[in-house]
Motif scaffolding. Sequence first.
Motif, PDB file in Angstrom:
ATOM      1  N   ALA A 116       0.827  -1.213   0.000  1.00  9.09           N
ATOM      2  CA  ALA A 116       0.000   0.000   0.000  1.00  9.09           C
ATOM      3  C   ALA A 116       0.860   1.260   0.000  1.00  9.09           C
ATOM      4  O   ALA A 116       0.413   2.327  -0.438  1.00  9.09           O
ATOM      5  CB  ALA A 116      -0.930  -0.002   1.210  1.00  9.09           C
ATOM      6  N   TRP A 117       2.100   1.141   0.467  1.00  5.87           N
ATOM      7  CA  TRP A 117       2.991   2.299   0.492  1.00  5.87           C
ATOM      8  C   TRP A 117       3.191   2.910  -0.891  1.00  5.87           C
ATOM      9  O   TRP A 117       3.312   4.140  -1.026  1.00  5.87           O
ATOM     10  CB  TRP A 117       4.367   1.917   1.066  1.00  5.87           C
ATOM     11  CG  TRP A 117       5.144   0.987   0.179  1.00  5.87           C
ATOM     12  CD1 TRP A 117       5.127  -0.374   0.186  1.00  5.87           C
ATOM     13  CD2 TRP A 117       6.019   1.366  -0.895  1.00  5.87           C
ATOM     14  NE1 TRP A 117       5.937  -0.881  -0.791  1.00  5.87           N
ATOM     15  CE2 TRP A 117       6.504   0.166  -1.473  1.00  5.87           C
ATOM     16  CE3 TRP A 117       6.461   2.575  -1.409  1.00  5.87           C
ATOM     17  CZ2 TRP A 117       7.392   0.162  -2.553  1.00  5.87           C
ATOM     18  CZ3 TRP A 117       7.337   2.570  -2.488  1.00  5.87           C
ATOM     19  CH2 TRP A 117       7.798   1.370  -3.029  1.00  5.87           C
ATOM     20  N   ILE A 118       3.204   2.069  -1.940  1.00  2.00           N
ATOM     21  CA  ILE A 118       3.459   2.593  -3.282  1.00  2.00           C
ATOM     22  C   ILE A 118       2.227   3.330  -3.811  1.00  2.00           C
ATOM     23  O   ILE A 118       2.338   4.293  -4.565  1.00  2.00           O
ATOM     24  CB  ILE A 118       3.923   1.477  -4.237  1.00  2.00           C
ATOM     25  CG1 ILE A 118       4.628   2.080  -5.457  1.00  2.00           C
ATOM     26  CG2 ILE A 118       2.800   0.555  -4.642  1.00  2.00           C
ATOM     27  CD1 ILE A 118       5.373   1.060  -6.304  1.00  2.00           C
ATOM     28  N   THR A 119       1.045   2.913  -3.372  1.00  3.24           N
ATOM     29  CA  THR A 119      -0.173   3.650  -3.700  1.00  3.24           C
ATOM     30  C   THR A 119      -0.188   4.978  -2.953  1.00  3.24           C
ATOM     31  O   THR A 119      -0.655   6.003  -3.479  1.00  3.24           O
ATOM     32  CB  THR A 119      -1.421   2.824  -3.346  1.00  3.24           C
ATOM     33  OG1 THR A 119      -1.340   1.559  -4.004  1.00  3.24           O
ATOM     34  CG2 THR A 119      -2.695   3.525  -3.767  1.00  3.24           C
ATOM     35  N   TRP A 120       0.318   4.967  -1.743  1.00  2.00           N
ATOM     36  CA  TRP A 120       0.484   6.192  -0.941  1.00  2.00           C
ATOM     37  C   TRP A 120       1.316   7.205  -1.727  1.00  2.00           C
ATOM     38  O   TRP A 120       0.964   8.380  -1.832  1.00  2.00           O
ATOM     39  CB  TRP A 120       1.165   5.784   0.358  1.00  2.00           C
ATOM     40  CG  TRP A 120       1.344   6.802   1.422  1.00  2.00           C
ATOM     41  CD1 TRP A 120       0.585   7.904   1.679  1.00  2.00           C
ATOM     42  CD2 TRP A 120       2.350   6.773   2.437  1.00  2.00           C
ATOM     43  NE1 TRP A 120       1.058   8.574   2.792  1.00  2.00           N
ATOM     44  CE2 TRP A 120       2.134   7.898   3.260  1.00  2.00           C
ATOM     45  CE3 TRP A 120       3.403   5.910   2.731  1.00  2.00           C
ATOM     46  CZ2 TRP A 120       2.960   8.183   4.371  1.00  2.00           C
ATOM     47  CZ3 TRP A 120       4.215   6.184   3.821  1.00  2.00           C
ATOM     48  CH2 TRP A 120       3.998   7.298   4.634  1.00  2.00           C
ATOM     49  N   PHE A 121       2.417   6.760  -2.304  1.00  2.00           N
ATOM     50  CA  PHE A 121       3.259   7.633  -3.110  1.00  2.00           C
ATOM     51  C   PHE A 121       2.525   8.080  -4.370  1.00  2.00           C
ATOM     52  O   PHE A 121       2.637   9.236  -4.794  1.00  2.00           O
ATOM     53  CB  PHE A 121       4.564   6.916  -3.471  1.00  2.00           C
ATOM     54  CG  PHE A 121       5.467   7.720  -4.358  1.00  2.00           C
ATOM     55  CD1 PHE A 121       6.076   8.875  -3.895  1.00  2.00           C
ATOM     56  CD2 PHE A 121       5.703   7.334  -5.674  1.00  2.00           C
ATOM     57  CE1 PHE A 121       6.903   9.630  -4.713  1.00  2.00           C
ATOM     58  CE2 PHE A 121       6.530   8.073  -6.496  1.00  2.00           C
ATOM     59  CZ  PHE A 121       7.132   9.230  -6.015  1.00  2.00           C
ATOM     60  N   ASP A 122       1.752   7.188  -4.975  1.00  2.00           N
ATOM     61  CA  ASP A 122       0.968   7.521  -6.161  1.00  2.00           C
ATOM     62  C   ASP A 122       0.003   8.668  -5.860  1.00  2.00           C
ATOM     63  O   ASP A 122      -0.184   9.568  -6.693  1.00  2.00           O
ATOM     64  CB  ASP A 122       0.196   6.283  -6.611  1.00  2.00           C
ATOM     65  CG  ASP A 122      -0.472   6.461  -7.961  1.00  2.00           C
ATOM     66  OD1 ASP A 122       0.252   6.541  -8.970  1.00  2.00           O
ATOM     67  OD2 ASP A 122      -1.717   6.506  -8.007  1.00  2.00           O
ATOM     68  N   LYS A 123      -0.587   8.654  -4.665  1.00  2.00           N
ATOM     69  CA  LYS A 123      -1.509   9.735  -4.266  1.00  2.00           C
ATOM     70  C   LYS A 123      -0.761  11.057  -4.126  1.00  2.00           C
ATOM     71  O   LYS A 123      -1.320  12.134  -4.373  1.00  2.00           O
ATOM     72  CB  LYS A 123      -2.193   9.386  -2.947  1.00  2.00           C
ATOM     73  CG  LYS A 123      -2.989   8.082  -2.953  1.00  2.00           C
ATOM     74  CD  LYS A 123      -4.188   8.121  -3.874  1.00  2.00           C
ATOM     75  CE  LYS A 123      -5.018   6.847  -3.739  1.00  2.00           C
ATOM     76  NZ  LYS A 123      -6.143   6.808  -4.704  1.00  2.00           N
ATOM     77  N   SER A 124       0.503  10.990  -3.716  1.00  2.00           N
ATOM     78  CA  SER A 124       1.325  12.195  -3.625  1.00  2.00           C
ATOM     79  C   SER A 124       1.498  12.833  -4.998  1.00  2.00           C
ATOM     80  O   SER A 124       1.330  14.049  -5.164  1.00  2.00           O
ATOM     81  CB  SER A 124       2.699  11.849  -3.034  1.00  2.00           C
ATOM     82  OG  SER A 124       3.628  12.890  -3.235  1.00  2.00           O
TER      83      SER A 124
END
Length: 547
Positions: free
Chosen positions: A312-320
């Motif tokens: 989920a961390w990479i989706t977190w970055f995607d939202k950034s």
Amino acid sequence: MKLISRILFTLCLLLLFNVEGISQQKPNIVFIVVDDMSPFPIEKQENGETRAFGFSGEKYVKTPFIDSLAADGIIYKNAYVSSSVCSPSRYTSLTGRYAGRCSGTQFMRMHPPGNMTRVENNTELEKNRWNVAKVLKKHGYTTGFVGKSHIVENDKLRRDKYEENGFEEFPLSADIKDQKISNAMSHNHNKWSQMIKENGFDYANAVYGANLKELYSKEANAHNIEWTTSAVLDFIDQNAKKKDPFFLYYATTVPHGPEPWRRVKGEYKYSLDADPNITGEGYIEKDYSFMPNRTDIKNEITTDKSLRKDQAWITWFDKSIQAIVDKLKKDGMYENTLIVISSDHGSYHFGKTTLYETGVKIPLMMHWPKGIEKGKTYNGLVQNIDFAPTFLDIAGIKQKKSLEMDGKSLLPTFKDQETKIHDYLFFELGFARGILADNWKYIAVRYPNNIKAKIAKGGTFKGYHDVEIKEPYYTRNQHLGNLASKANPHYFEKDQLFDLTNDPTEEVNLFEQQPEKAKELKEILQKKLHTFEDRPFDEFTKNNFPQ
């Protein structure tokens, strides 16, 4: 006559407007660098590895926004860095120079002229030489820096030198909510920000001197994407009120350790389950409503069984990235902004601190609505030496010899994906040098005379946890050297030759079986090494090598 005068006056105004329009057409540049990401998609069940972006072919993560930018821009399938560790890679990306050409104080102290260089986390931006931010600033750009540094004043990172360098110390386990501790962290953050500004940046905020651990706070040893994103949005907001173009370097801390996917007692302690008010400048309560909250992001991934829940961390970055682009659109800057997303180096299968594909190959995409057509792919060789020349080229800045850049502009690839940028690539890391040409890679491992003499006498070297090893690791970092040497069986071999077409994972050393190809690449390497003035590399820089 009055009518003619009015027409002439109107034409003059239109001409003036058009001239101003041309001056304002220089694109903004947002250069985004993640930390430790390879471009290799991996099996769903594989653990303990950094996942790639969706545009690199990764199937078990969710990065829809970044992937859409890539699809509407250009994806580089064969992008590399010249050095597979943090500082030298970032140095090269921001200067267009190989790290072995660094003349920073620390680097020169470790490698006086006439000595072999051992490139690793010992390079830094020089105050008396050009970097891309300085050049762009001189030509009317506003320059910004957000996130991880590790390329200025590296000698000041040592905790035992904190006080004498003007930083404030506090216990490693100190409560970050304590106002005194938070104030000390704020002081240290501001000091690092100022040092970064002295290297050509008008703006520096939400910065880290190096990795999270160099904050010297157990509580702050956690990624905070909202905090860094907030600083990016602040920079864009400030520039929305100006007419000048801008350059922003955004170096995020993910997915470098502490691994954002690692669970501690069932929680993602170092990422999505950390307190978002814990920042690199102390405990600060801020409004992060420009991004979904962390619980919602976790739930979005958890409910999709096709994905890796721990990613989920990479989706977190995607939202950034989505928040940043939304801001550019809102402020009318999106169409004329080049967005670059890449990595400082790879890390798959402990390729970091090696010259293997798993260390030097990186993901790379560029997106620029005004300058790049949708759906493009480039298969030729490109490298991080090319970033700075590309940025200067699209800004309309003619390169001068004084800039000493090794790279070439990638601007031609925006229109013509068949154009060739490089015939070969050069790599350097510690005691290793390499060449990649025609999908063949040659790696040479050589030691300076004092180490060769010790090896000849049967001496040993201290490895990780003081284990004795017969030859030293490429780099001084024993932890990384230990991991790299154990994961890559050819690591210590003096001469290595790989056929990447038939052996993309570099398992079979063909140096003895392919003497003609080995000779060809060795000669290319020799020619390249002779461009490093007063920097020996064993027989390659001597006249007795066959011409």
